[in-house]
Write a protein that holds these residues in place. Structure first.
Motif: not given
Lengths: 697, 580
Positions: A129-137, A193-199, A202-203
């Motif tokens: 899980i990449y959560s340390d990058e800006p704006l979205f995970t 992020v806008e088009v990802c259907p599966s979560g 995420t922003d």
């Protein structure tokens, strides 16, 4: 036009449309996950398979073109079974809970699952899980490899920061060599992020996300601005070298682009998404840049409506009053602005020193307002609304601001060497003779205190001390102004508060007490508490209070609150008296210029409606065009630093009132504008067809 | 002039053919002999280094020639005309070729592929010359009438394909040769490119002329360095001679070919993935329609055939459609090259007329089962996407339709012979492991479905299978066949489906009886001696690396399980399947 039958329903479709598009247009839902109206179909998820007479097998409706007489079935028992098996497969590789709001969840609920292998539990994939990058995970476990993100990034945006890595069951969406997004060329437009259907994408939501709607969240700069200026658009025009068009966008919202370009506290920049990557776009400097090169072309589209025959009196020629005057005049009303001081501008004139806002610049912006027929009467103090109604005005807008300085209420403050800050500032700005020599003390930590301190130096003061009861961190003044003041030689006496003025000859002796910070108060800041017995005497030549201002609306017969501010309705700026409106600092108490401007805008809307208009005050002065969704690659984009504003050398600042900050050069301005993440593009991305909402029984 | 031919294809070279050829060259020079040494391609039969000595048109073939044998052949045969008896090619060699009909492979192993003159001597480029005198429509007509169908596996009419490409509107058209031979064990395309590259170039040029293309690509896997080198040489020579490039044979027609090396992804043999790869994109298939003939490479009309198909073209043009269609069977005309492998005496490339029975290939060129004591159980046709045809169906004629009826596919011509020691569940598992690894990952059924099937097959071979798993395999195979995006996925369940169809009892034995009848699946082997089958030969005793088997002459061996490491060496050694 092509005629075909889908599920027994005869429908018409356009030549070249796919079966899925034709079905969607006719409200027939065909399950899909990898399809997206902005993207070329790739037929990867296989859910949109259909049966078509005279065609072999199960063609995908996203890639099959319609043809005349085609007979399509979208939901046979066989198709249902195959789709349920496909869903089972997708879920067999989805080791986490599906987010309830995701498209995937909706599709899974609609299609259903065939439990073809009882008790099968997806294996732990332990993907990162990449959560340390800006704006979205990025949560790779939740990725279903529909490829929408990758295609958006490549096909639509032309960036190609992400791609499919490895193949077969080991495929994942990633960056080149698993580098950070910014090093892979990501421009953080978040189309993915806008088009990802599966979560999976995420922003990262800010704390106040729940209170905001989608657009407010996605375009934070625009909604951070009280006037909702179309910042993404005007920044883009600068990036495209269209500076006049850019100014026209700003001009659509208020008549003070240059003044605000110099003095706005830019709440937009605090919200700028780019802050999460490195630094916000220098929005205010960009505004100044285009305002400074105003070629007047915005006037071409300016429309002044036919005269309505209605007269509006505006009391106070500050940013609020003049903004209301501007818009109401454009709506065809007859406008007179009354100003008690000899010159218009309100706090822009009286409260802001010339080195921040040169008087001739303000005058030229006000000139544009009188140019369209607004009548301005200076040196005219209005004392009641009734006299205006008697003079034939149909509506009155009270915009007198908050011009009265507070005093501290300490012993000995009536000493003539103790001055009122805002009054002193007004005198300086109006060129009156104010003696500010010797050692000065300024009480307060806000912008007025800083302005007085810096003005004093320019007027030849020997030393200036800012006496503030909290610490540097809590000072409400703009940080860069405080820094400039310190650079110029202003001293800070922090955690200090005057307690009385001694009655003594010679130097002004001010008794101060040392403070310490206690528990946080209602403003969230830690409350300063006096340290007993720490009193000391400060010897000064003058002491100036810069500790806040109040309003003065007594005599207008309108309802006031405890603090003497005018009460207006929540939606309409009308006061307790019919036909009398109020706004700006008079309603809000001392606030920033942009809030005063917004108050004037709201008043203009209310008053126009009151006078029978539609309240649509915004002018469209710019060309209506859409941003190019293809933003392309731009190496090093994410790391590009914010443009630095050049300031004149300290030696040139004092004495005198030369403008301190210089305008960005064109090259820097364009480059700065090109740093914009173009958050607005995301709103243009189409929606995918989703399962029909189940009717509640 | 008398000649010496040395086969220097990939298999020859790896057995030392270059050294053999060098030694001959040296020796001819030293002895000042009047022999011409010709380096020719492989003949498709594994006999290490093959050498022909042709004196006065009398050909003597040697097999398994080592560099040190050259001296003897020179002194005894070349100088004294006394063939070296011990090195002569044996009966198997003769039999291998006797029952073949070599049209496509005719020049392979016969001419020097690096010398265009040798090709020209075999009527090379005569077909091109003839084609230029015909109208494009006539060429396509001829191709259609010949009945040639795509040798890459799908079997679509080549003439029709050309017709579609010709009819498609486009300012630019492409001719593509699929030389991304990916089926494990198949190497007919490589042999053609190594042994007769001009035949492919000529075929492509004729196709280009017929459809109106000026550019061609050969997409060849980079693991074929010799083929790539020889193609390059051939193209240079063809350009020099005016058979390729601008104004070919002064006809005013321009056509040239670019070689594009593939990085070895199996899926790039799928035509849409292949084109994506040429364009520099990730090699992933795209849905059809649009077909390549409408929107192919760079979105332009393209014709794509495989190597063997193009190699057939010159003969059809030269000898006519009637001649070609007289060979073959029903709707499948001409010959087909098979890569014969597995438990068979002669393994290699076999070219036979379409319609030849499976049995006749095995017994003819194949020379029959490798070990007569272990009978043949099945042949696996069509590579990883193919299926297993059981012995009882060996009278099936080899043609597209009949093979498809068995559940297998023609594919590119892989033919793996399996004997009773082959576990069919394990075979299915093995082929699935291949398709799982080679799935591009684009579509859900292929990416995830095959993996799930593979896991289940693994479970069964481990002895943990259930009846439900069999149902799952059937259901999932059906779903994948019906929903996968490209041919790879559509056909990937075939090995499972055919083995379940013909060998369900083996699956059931794994599940119900916890037994692997072929004694392949380690977890299901008891490692016990079945005295009814044992002949007390002691081979197992000799094979055991850890002395877990005790044996005395004329006695049954004793297997000590406490010492056994389950390496299965004894099982491989036992010809009677007596260890269970």
């Amino acid at each position: 036009m092509i005629e075909l039958t889908i599920d027994g329903k005869k429908i018409k479709a356009k030549e070249g449309q796919t079966v899925l598009e034709a079905a969607t247009d006719n409200k027939i839902y065909i399950p899909n996950l990898c399809y997206h109206p902005n993207l070329k179909p790739i037929a990867a998820c296989r859910l949109c398979i259909v049966e078509i007479e005279k065609m072999r097998g199960f063609p995908t409706s996203c890639t099959t073109k319609v043809s005349d007489g085609m007979i399509v079935k979208t939901n046979t028992t066989e198709l249902q079974k195959l789709r349920k098996n496909l869903i089972w497969l997708i879920l067999s590789n989805y080791p986490k809970e599906i987010p309830t709001s995701s498209d995937l969840k909706k599709v899974v609920d609609y299609v259903g699952v065939n439990d073809i292998l009882k008790n099968y539990t997806p294996k732990e994939t332990n993907l990162p899980i990449y959560s340390d990058e800006p704006l979205f995970t990025r949560d790779l476990d939740k990725c279903i490899l529909c490829g929408r993100c990758v295609r958006m990034c490549q096909e639509v945006r032309g960036v190609g920061a992400i791609g499919l890595i490895n193949r077969g069951i080991d495929t994942f969406v990633g960056t080149t060599k698993d580098s950070e997004l910014k090093d892979s060329g990501c421009k953080f437009c978040r189309a993915c992020v806008e088009v990802c259907p599966s979560g999976a994408l995420t922003d990262k939501e800010k704390e106040d996300a729940e209170e905001k709607n989608r657009e407010e969240k996605l375009i934070p700069c625009k909604h951070g601005c009280p006037a909702h200026t179309d910042i993404p658009r005007y920044v883009r025009y600068i990036a495209e070298g269209r500076h006049s068009d850019s100014l026209a966008v700003i001009r659509s919202k208020f008549p003070f682009p240059y003044s605000l370009g110099l003095v706005c506290n830019h709440p937009c920049e605090e919200e700028c998404s780019r802050t999460e990557i490195n630094e916000a776009i220098s929005i205010r400097e960009l505004k100044r840049f285009v305002a400074e090169r105003d070629d007047g072309s915005w006037k071409k589209k300016l429309k002044i409506s036919k005269p309505t025959g209605k007269k509006v009196a505006i009391v106070g020629a500050g940013p609020s009053g003049l903004t209301a005057a501007w818009f109401l005049r454009l709506k065809g009303h007859d406008i007179t602005v009354f100003e008690m001081l000899p010159k218009p501008g309100g706090m822009l004139k009286a409260g802001i020193p010339d080195y921040r806002l040169p008087p001739e610049s303000l005058e030229s912006e006000i000139k544009e307002i009188t140019n369209i027929g607004v009548k301005l009467k200076c040196n005219k103090k209005i004392n009641s609304a009734d006299e205006l109604f008697k003079d034939g005005f149909d509506a009155v807008y009270l915009a007198m601001g908050a011009p009265k300085g507070f005093s501290m209420g300490i012993e000995g403050e009536d000493d003539p060497r103790v001055l009122d800050g805002i009054e002193t500032l007004r005198k300086i700005n109006f060129g009156e003779d104010v003696k500010l020599k010797g050692d000065l003390g300024v009480v307060g930590g806000g912008n007025v205190a800083i302005d007085i301190a810096r003005c004093s130096l320019r007027k030849g003061a020997k030393s200036v001390k800012i006496i503030y009861r909290r610490t540097h961190e809590e000072m409400p003044a703009y940080a860069h102004e405080v820094e400039d003041a310190l650079d110029e030689g202003v001293e800070l006496m922090l955690l200090t508060n005057p307690t009385r003025i001694l009655k003594d000859k010679g130097k002004l002796k001010v008794e101060c007490i040392k403070m310490e910070l206690g528990k946080p108060d209602s403003s969230g800041r830690r409350r300063p508490v006096p340290i007993e017995g720490s009193e000391f005497i400060l010897e000064l030549d003058k002491l100036i209070f810069g500790i806040g201002q109040s309003c003065d609306a007594e005599g207008f017969g309108v309802e006031l609150n405890k603090r003497g501010r005018v009460i207006v309705g929540e939606e309409v700026q009308e006061t307790s008296q019919k036909g009398v409106f109020a706004g700006g600092d008079l309603v809000t108490g001392p606030q920033t210029v942009i809030w005063a401007v917004q108050g004037g805008r709201l008043a203009a809307i209310s008053i126009d409606k009151y006078l029978g208009g539609d309240g649509e005050i915004d002018q469209i002065l710019y060309p209506e065009d859409e941003a190019d969704p293809y933003i392309g690659r731009d190496e090093g984009f994410a790391d590009r630093p914010r443009a630095e504003v050049t300031k004149i050398p300290l030696k040139q600042r004092t004495p005198g009132f030369k403008q301190v900050e210089l305008c960005l050069c064109e090259d820097d301005a364009v480059k700065e504008a090109q740093r914009c993440l173009k958050c607005q593009l995301r709103l243009k991305i189409k929606k995918t067809p989703l399962p029909p909402e189940k009717k509640k029984k | 002039m008398d000649k010496i031919l040395v086969c220097v294809g990939t298999s020859g070279v790896s057995a030392g053919a270059e050294k053999v050829a060098d030694n001959f060259e040296k020796s001819i020079k030293e002895n000042k002999l009047d022999f011409r040494l010709v380096r020719v391609g492989d003949r498709g039969l594994f006999r290490d280094v093959l050498v022909d000595v042709i004196i006065d048109d009398k050909r003597i073939t040697y097999e398994f020639v080592k560099p040190e044998d050259v001296k003897q052949i020179v002194s005894e045969h070349l100088i004294q005309n006394n063939p070296v008896e011990k090195l002569l090619a044996g009966e198997d060699y003769t039999n291998f070729f006797k029952s073949q009909e070599r049209i496509v492979l005719k020049n392979c192993g016969e001419i020097d592929p690096e010398d265009i003159e040798e090709y020209i001597k075999t009527d090379g480029y005569k077909a091109l010359e003839k084609a230029f005198k015909l109208k494009a429509e006539k060429i396509i007509e001829e191709m259609k009438n010949s009945g040639l169908r795509g040798r890459g596996g799908a079997g679509f009419s080549t003439g029709l394909k050309w017709q579609f490409a010709r009819d498609a509107k486009g300012d630019e058209k492409y001719v593509i040769c699929n030389a991304d031979e990916g089926d494990p064990g198949a190497f007919m395309d490589r042999s053609i490119l190594e042994g007769d590259p001009h035949a492919v170039i000529e075929g492509m040029t004729i196709a280009a002329y017929a459809i109106g293309a000026t550019h061609g690509y050969i997409y060849c896997r980079a693991e074929y360095p010799l083929a790539l080198k020889r193609l390059d040489i051939a193209m240079k020579q063809a350009r020099k001679k005016g058979f390729l490039g601008e104004n070919i044979l002064k006809s005013g027609f321009d056509f040239d070919i670019i070689i594009k090396e593939g990085a070895g992804a199996f899926v790039c043999g799928e035509e849409t993935a292949l084109m994506a790869s040429i364009e520099g994109r990730r090699g992933m298939p795209n849905p059809r329609p649009p077909f390549p003939a409408q929107k192919g490479l760079w979105e332009k009309p393209s014709n794509i055939n495989n190597v063997e198909t193009y190699a057939n073209v010159r003969n059809i043009i030269l000898k006519g459609a009637d001649w070609f269609s007289s060979i073959g069977y029903k709707k499948s005309k001409g010959t087909k090259v098979f890569a014969l492998a597995g438990k068979i005496k002669n393994t290699g490339l076999v070219e036979v007329p379409m319609g030849t029975k499976i049995r006749d290939i095995l017994d003819g060129p194949g020379g029959g089962v490798l070990d007569k004591k272990i009978p043949i159980k099945a042949v696996q046709l069509g590579g990883p996407s193919g299926g297993c045809v059981p012995e009882k169906l060996f009278d099936t004629p080899i043609d597209y339709e009949s093979i498809t009826e068995t559940g297998a596919i023609m594919g590119s011509g892989g033919m793996v012979v399996m004997d009773q020691k082959t576990c069919m569940v394990d075979v299915a598992r093995y082929f699935l492991s291949f398709t799982v690894a080679e799935s591009c990952g684009k579509c859900v059924p292929c990416r995830i479905g095959l993996k799930r099937m593979y896991e289940i097959l693994e479970t069964i071979t481990e002895g943990k299978g259930t009846k439900e798993h069999l149902d799952f395999l059937s259901e999932m195979s059906d779903t994948i066949k019906k929903t996968a995006l490209c041919g790879l996925g559509n056909t990937a369940p075939n090995p499972v489906l055919t083995t379940m169809k013909y060998y369900l009892d083996e699956y059931e034995a794994h599940i119900k009886d916890n037994q692997c009848p072929a004694t392949v699946c380690t977890n299901l082997i008891k490692f016990e001696i079945n005295e009814d089958k044992c002949v007390k030969c002691g081979q197992c005793f000799k094979a055991c690396p850890v002395n877990a088997i005790e044996w005395k002459k004329k006695e049954y061996p004793i297997l000590h399980k406490d010492k056994c490491i389950k390496c299965k060496s004894c099982i491989s050694a036992c010809k009677f399947m007596a260890i269970e």
